[in-house]
Design an enzyme around this catalytic site. Sequence first.
Site, PDB file in Angstrom:
ATOM      1  CG  HIS A 170      69.491 -55.547  14.970  1.00 20.99           C
ATOM      2  ND1 HIS A 170      68.343 -56.337  14.739  1.00 20.99           N
ATOM      3  CD2 HIS A 170      69.546 -55.081  16.058  1.00 20.99           C
ATOM      4  CE1 HIS A 170      68.130 -56.468  16.214  1.00 20.99           C
ATOM      5  NE2 HIS A 170      68.813 -55.951  16.926  1.00 20.99           N
ATOM      6  CG  PHE A 171      75.875 -57.411  13.351  1.00 18.54           C
ATOM      7  CD1 PHE A 171      76.478 -58.252  14.266  1.00 18.54           C
ATOM      8  CD2 PHE A 171      75.310 -57.732  12.137  1.00 18.54           C
ATOM      9  CE1 PHE A 171      76.478 -59.618  13.604  1.00 18.54           C
ATOM     10  CE2 PHE A 171      75.407 -58.949  11.550  1.00 18.54           C
ATOM     11  CZ  PHE A 171      75.907 -60.134  12.466  1.00 18.54           C
TER      12      PHE A 171
ATOM     13  CB  ILE B  76      65.225 -44.840  17.958  1.00 18.67           C
ATOM     14  CG1 ILE B  76      64.303 -43.531  17.732  1.00 18.67           C
ATOM     15  CG2 ILE B  76      64.760 -46.112  18.772  1.00 18.67           C
ATOM     16  CD1 ILE B  76      62.988 -43.979  17.082  1.00 18.67           C
TER      17      ILE B  76
ATOM     18  CG  ASN C 294      71.289 -58.474  21.947  1.00 21.66           C
ATOM     19  OD1 ASN C 294      72.317 -58.665  22.240  1.00 21.66           O
ATOM     20  ND2 ASN C 294      70.843 -57.307  22.142  1.00 21.66           N
TER      21      ASN C 294
END
Length: 131
Positions: free
Chosen positions: A97-98, A29, A84
């Site tokens: 998530h990447f 986003i 992260n």
Amino acid sequence: MCIFCDIIENKIPSKKVYEDENVLAILDISQVTCGHTLVMPKKHFKNILEADEDTACKCISVAQKLARQIVENLDAKGCNILNNCNEIAGQSVDHLHFHIIPRYSENDSIKIAFEESPEQDLDEVLARIRG
Ligand code: AMP
Ligand code: ZN
């Protein structure tokens, strides 16, 4: 309770870049650069330290394919693929998530700097990692 699980279940809208049985990729986003994409497993894991191997591999496989596609189709010069892991490392959404962040110039709105740090005894570090 998990915003990415809500996205996966279509309770929250998203811009889907890719979807299969196990993996979803959406546009972030907040586009750090044009085409900034998040690749996540449909199964909830907090992060890569907690995910099972199969789930991690499936995400990385999709991340590789999408990185190639994004770089080529958006005429990027390269990309950063980031994960992260835990708050200390900047993880703000606790669902693995990447990030795929296409790179166009050195002045892109992203800074990854390996700064000067105290010298380490590499043999000692190796011994500690190997346990
Ligand atoms: P991280 O800080 O590595 O946990 O990254 C979380 C990322 O999720 C950030 O880059 C956010 O911009 C992104 N994000 C948060 N909410 C949404 C959303 N509803 N749709 C797409 N991306 C989101
Ligand atoms: Zn989740």
